[in-house]
Design a protein around this motif. Structure first.
Motif, PDB file in Angstrom:
ATOM      1  N   TYR A  36     -25.109 -26.277  25.861  1.00  9.66           N
ATOM      2  CA  TYR A  36     -23.686 -26.486  26.146  1.00  9.66           C
ATOM      3  C   TYR A  36     -23.026 -27.298  25.030  1.00  9.66           C
ATOM      4  O   TYR A  36     -21.916 -26.991  24.587  1.00  9.66           O
ATOM      5  CB  TYR A  36     -23.560 -27.193  27.498  1.00  9.66           C
ATOM      6  CG  TYR A  36     -22.167 -27.633  27.882  1.00  9.66           C
ATOM      7  CD1 TYR A  36     -21.201 -26.715  28.259  1.00  9.66           C
ATOM      8  CD2 TYR A  36     -21.839 -28.981  27.890  1.00  9.66           C
ATOM      9  CE1 TYR A  36     -19.920 -27.127  28.629  1.00  9.66           C
ATOM     10  CE2 TYR A  36     -20.571 -29.410  28.262  1.00  9.66           C
ATOM     11  CZ  TYR A  36     -19.619 -28.470  28.628  1.00  9.66           C
ATOM     12  OH  TYR A  36     -18.360 -28.886  28.989  1.00  9.66           O
ATOM     13  N   GLY A  83     -20.571 -24.845  23.190  1.00 11.59           N
ATOM     14  CA  GLY A  83     -19.365 -24.956  24.012  1.00 11.59           C
ATOM     15  C   GLY A  83     -18.094 -24.557  23.295  1.00 11.59           C
ATOM     16  O   GLY A  83     -17.103 -24.199  23.938  1.00 11.59           O
ATOM     17  N   ASP A 142     -17.716 -19.618  26.685  1.00  8.59           N
ATOM     18  CA  ASP A 142     -17.420 -20.253  27.961  1.00  8.59           C
ATOM     19  C   ASP A 142     -18.715 -20.362  28.752  1.00  8.59           C
ATOM     20  O   ASP A 142     -19.556 -19.454  28.703  1.00  8.59           O
ATOM     21  CB  ASP A 142     -16.398 -19.431  28.748  1.00  8.59           C
ATOM     22  CG  ASP A 142     -15.040 -19.378  28.056  1.00  8.59           C
ATOM     23  OD1 ASP A 142     -14.662 -20.391  27.423  1.00  8.59           O
ATOM     24  OD2 ASP A 142     -14.376 -18.330  28.129  1.00  8.59           O
ATOM     25  N   ASP A 171     -15.074 -26.556  33.386  1.00 12.22           N
ATOM     26  CA  ASP A 171     -15.662 -26.742  32.057  1.00 12.22           C
ATOM     27  C   ASP A 171     -16.816 -27.734  32.047  1.00 12.22           C
ATOM     28  O   ASP A 171     -17.591 -27.770  31.088  1.00 12.22           O
ATOM     29  CB  ASP A 171     -14.590 -27.198  31.056  1.00 12.22           C
ATOM     30  CG  ASP A 171     -13.554 -26.124  30.777  1.00 12.22           C
ATOM     31  OD1 ASP A 171     -13.821 -24.949  31.098  1.00 12.22           O
ATOM     32  OD2 ASP A 171     -12.483 -26.459  30.246  1.00 12.22           O
TER      33      ASP A 171
END
Length: 213
Positions: A28, A32, A36, A109
């Motif tokens: 991530y 990121g 997504d 998110d």
């Protein structure tokens, strides 16, 4: 052109997912800005599989050591000698799944980070994830009103969405966790089926992202 999507399929009660938490967090952090990220709860312990942790205690007492040895994570004393040792904790994926559903509605998110938070709460801090009130302190660091979150985590609509997600994971044919899928928009690539170290996962993700459609 829409961004690719990296889908992390996990369950809050999955010990190997706990071991995978540092790996998916690193992915991530690294990807990121390119993709997504989404988190799907798998519903590992639902229906007839819901049971007191005492029924799995013998297995868990051996399995957690294997997870530690392979992944480097540590299971906390509050879990091992608290929640697990008492044996009364009900292994049920529904409520942590509902917490993830509500969290994603507020702060999608950060879902990968919240998945890690839930697992650390259970497997290190020995937090009972079946208790609504316990989610307040877990969401507050994300800038979410803890009282509002706790007030809505058991809403009927949240439960309905959570079970729809469990069913979606089943329709994907995924019955093992953790799993990671790359959705390029035209094709789905399963890049992890079970625990993988970061280098192996990243290599698979790169191949999927650069694959000709």
């Amino acid at each position: 052109m829409s961004r690719p999507r990296i889908i992390y399929v996990y369950d809050a009660l999955c010990g190997w997912c706990y071991g995978f938490s540092p790996v998916i967090r690193q992915l991530y952090a690294s990807y990121g800005d390119q993709a997504d990220f989404d988190v799907l709860s798998g519903g590992m312990m639902t229906g007839t599989r819901v049971r007191p942790v005492s029924e799995s205690m013998g297995y868990i007492q051996q399995a957690y050591k294997t997870v530690e040895d392979h992944t480097g994570v540590r299971f906390g004393d509050a879990y091992l000698n608290g929640l697990l040792a008492k044996g009364t904790y009900l292994s049920d994926s529904e409520k942590p799944g509902m917490a993830m559903t509500l969290f994603k509605a507020i702060s999608p998110d950060q879902a990968v980070l919240f998945a890690s938070t839930l697992q650390h709460a259970l497997y290190y801090d020995g937090v009972d994830l079946n208790v609504d009130a316990h989610y307040g302190p877990l969401v507050e660091p994300f800038g979410i009103d803890p009282d509002e979150f706790v007030a809505h985590v058991s809403d009927a609509a949240i439960k309905e969405q959570t079970w729809a997600e469990f069913n979606l994971v089943s329709q994907y044919g995924i019955n093992g966790f953790p799993s990671v899928i790359v959705d390029t928009g035209d094709k789905l690539y399963q890049v992890a089926r079970g625990y993988l170290p970061y280098d192996a996962l990243e290599a698979n993700v790169k191949r999927a992202l650069n694959s000709p459609e």
